[in-house]
Scaffold this motif. Structure first.
Motif, PDB file in Angstrom:
ATOM      1  N   ALA A  17       0.738  -1.189  -0.088  1.00  0.00           N
ATOM      2  CA  ALA A  17      -0.020   0.037   0.020  1.00  0.00           C
ATOM      3  C   ALA A  17       0.942   1.238   0.012  1.00  0.00           C
ATOM      4  O   ALA A  17       0.607   2.116  -0.868  1.00  0.00           O
ATOM      5  CB  ALA A  17      -0.866  -0.036   1.200  1.00  0.00           C
ATOM      6  N   LEU A  24      -3.188   4.719  -5.285  1.00  0.00           N
ATOM      7  CA  LEU A  24      -4.010   4.516  -4.549  1.00  0.00           C
ATOM      8  C   LEU A  24      -4.789   5.494  -4.113  1.00  0.00           C
ATOM      9  O   LEU A  24      -6.199   5.797  -3.867  1.00  0.00           O
ATOM     10  CB  LEU A  24      -3.571   3.592  -3.465  1.00  0.00           C
ATOM     11  CG  LEU A  24      -3.199   2.251  -3.867  1.00  0.00           C
ATOM     12  CD1 LEU A  24      -2.707   1.407  -2.770  1.00  0.00           C
ATOM     13  CD2 LEU A  24      -4.225   1.414  -4.619  1.00  0.00           C
ATOM     14  N   LEU A  28      -7.479   5.397   0.406  1.00  0.00           N
ATOM     15  CA  LEU A  28      -7.248   3.828   0.050  1.00  0.00           C
ATOM     16  C   LEU A  28      -5.994   3.474   0.800  1.00  0.00           C
ATOM     17  O   LEU A  28      -5.863   2.258   1.382  1.00  0.00           O
ATOM     18  CB  LEU A  28      -7.533   3.681  -1.157  1.00  0.00           C
ATOM     19  CG  LEU A  28      -7.377   2.024  -1.527  1.00  0.00           C
ATOM     20  CD1 LEU A  28      -8.707   1.467  -0.824  1.00  0.00           C
ATOM     21  CD2 LEU A  28      -7.831   1.919  -3.125  1.00  0.00           C
ATOM     22  N   THR A  29      -4.962   4.122   0.927  1.00  0.00           N
ATOM     23  CA  THR A  29      -3.840   3.866   1.378  1.00  0.00           C
ATOM     24  C   THR A  29      -3.753   4.017   2.884  1.00  0.00           C
ATOM     25  O   THR A  29      -3.284   3.107   3.312  1.00  0.00           O
ATOM     26  CB  THR A  29      -2.531   5.120   1.019  1.00  0.00           C
ATOM     27  OG1 THR A  29      -2.506   4.936  -0.388  1.00  0.00           O
ATOM     28  CG2 THR A  29      -1.253   4.340   1.496  1.00  0.00           C
ATOM     29  N   ALA A  31      -6.640   3.220   4.561  1.00  0.00           N
ATOM     30  CA  ALA A  31      -7.379   1.978   5.212  1.00  0.00           C
ATOM     31  C   ALA A  31      -6.372   0.821   5.127  1.00  0.00           C
ATOM     32  O   ALA A  31      -6.449  -0.035   5.673  1.00  0.00           O
ATOM     33  CB  ALA A  31      -8.678   2.025   3.997  1.00  0.00           C
ATOM     34  N   ASN A  32      -5.751   0.615   3.836  1.00  0.00           N
ATOM     35  CA  ASN A  32      -4.794  -0.636   3.697  1.00  0.00           C
ATOM     36  C   ASN A  32      -3.548  -0.444   4.996  1.00  0.00           C
ATOM     37  O   ASN A  32      -3.570  -1.436   5.713  1.00  0.00           O
ATOM     38  CB  ASN A  32      -3.999  -0.412   2.569  1.00  0.00           C
ATOM     39  CG  ASN A  32      -4.586  -1.015   1.308  1.00  0.00           C
ATOM     40  OD1 ASN A  32      -4.871  -2.276   1.423  1.00  0.00           O
ATOM     41  ND2 ASN A  32      -5.000  -0.002   0.322  1.00  0.00           N
ATOM     42  N   VAL A  55     -10.717  -5.588   6.551  1.00  0.00           N
ATOM     43  CA  VAL A  55     -10.389  -4.246   6.035  1.00  0.00           C
ATOM     44  C   VAL A  55      -9.355  -4.585   4.685  1.00  0.00           C
ATOM     45  O   VAL A  55      -9.510  -3.873   3.886  1.00  0.00           O
ATOM     46  CB  VAL A  55      -9.863  -3.537   7.052  1.00  0.00           C
ATOM     47  CG1 VAL A  55      -9.092  -2.094   6.451  1.00  0.00           C
ATOM     48  CG2 VAL A  55     -10.798  -2.899   8.082  1.00  0.00           C
ATOM     49  N   CYS A  59     -10.056  -3.691   1.046  1.00  0.00           N
ATOM     50  CA  CYS A  59      -8.994  -2.702   0.344  1.00  0.00           C
ATOM     51  C   CYS A  59      -8.520  -3.566  -1.001  1.00  0.00           C
ATOM     52  O   CYS A  59      -8.347  -2.912  -2.071  1.00  0.00           O
ATOM     53  CB  CYS A  59      -8.169  -2.539   1.274  1.00  0.00           C
ATOM     54  SG  CYS A  59      -8.294  -1.325   2.316  1.00  0.00           S
ATOM     55  N   ARG A  62     -11.131  -3.313  -3.652  1.00  0.00           N
ATOM     56  CA  ARG A  62     -11.003  -1.806  -3.986  1.00  0.00           C
ATOM     57  C   ARG A  62      -9.769  -1.366  -4.729  1.00  0.00           C
ATOM     58  O   ARG A  62      -9.721  -0.613  -5.812  1.00  0.00           O
ATOM     59  CB  ARG A  62     -11.293  -0.820  -2.959  1.00  0.00           C
ATOM     60  CG  ARG A  62     -11.330   0.631  -3.518  1.00  0.00           C
ATOM     61  CD  ARG A  62     -12.607   1.038  -3.817  1.00  0.00           C
ATOM     62  NE  ARG A  62     -12.728   2.335  -4.433  1.00  0.00           N
ATOM     63  CZ  ARG A  62     -13.062   2.994  -5.424  1.00  0.00           C
ATOM     64  NH1 ARG A  62     -13.172   1.908  -6.349  1.00  0.00           N
ATOM     65  NH2 ARG A  62     -13.112   4.312  -5.739  1.00  0.00           N
ATOM     66  N   ASN A  63      -8.616  -2.002  -4.340  1.00  0.00           N
ATOM     67  CA  ASN A  63      -7.365  -1.769  -4.960  1.00  0.00           C
ATOM     68  C   ASN A  63      -7.406  -2.252  -6.387  1.00  0.00           C
ATOM     69  O   ASN A  63      -6.760  -1.656  -7.346  1.00  0.00           O
ATOM     70  CB  ASN A  63      -6.040  -2.519  -4.146  1.00  0.00           C
ATOM     71  CG  ASN A  63      -5.760  -1.698  -3.061  1.00  0.00           C
ATOM     72  OD1 ASN A  63      -6.362  -0.635  -2.708  1.00  0.00           O
ATOM     73  ND2 ASN A  63      -5.077  -2.598  -2.056  1.00  0.00           N
TER      74      ASN A  63
END
Length: 93
Positions: A17, A24, A28-29, A31-32, A55, A59, A62-63
């Protein structure tokens, strides 16, 4: 032994991430990284393990959509299997 695998998984996901943070985006980063940190904190509270795994799984979906424009079902299946193995290995061993 199983916690070592959890730590390795968390570090790999967090590192990936961080390496892809430009593509990202910040949310999103973050969350990772939060999912990875939750896994690393598993010895302090058992509920952090499923939280971190869920999580990171969300992710991953989504990634895939953000980075490749589509979701790869095989990748999601492999991540689900890894997550289940880590969860049941830590919980029952």
């Amino acid at each position: 032994m199983i916690y070592l695998l959890i730590v390795l998984y968390a570090l790999l996901m967090g590192g990936a991430a961080f390496a892809g943070r430009r593509n990202l985006g910040h949310a999103l980063t973050a969350a990772n990284l939060l999912g990875s940190i939750a896994l690393l904190c598993t010895p302090f509270h058992l509920l952090l393990l499923p939280l971190g795994l869920i999580v990171l799984l969300v992710c991953a979906i989504r990634n895939g959509y953000v980075l490749q424009g589509r979701i790869r079902p095989l990748h999601v299946l492999v991540r689900c299997i890894i997550s289940l193995c880590l969860y049941f290995g830590y919980t029952f061993l």
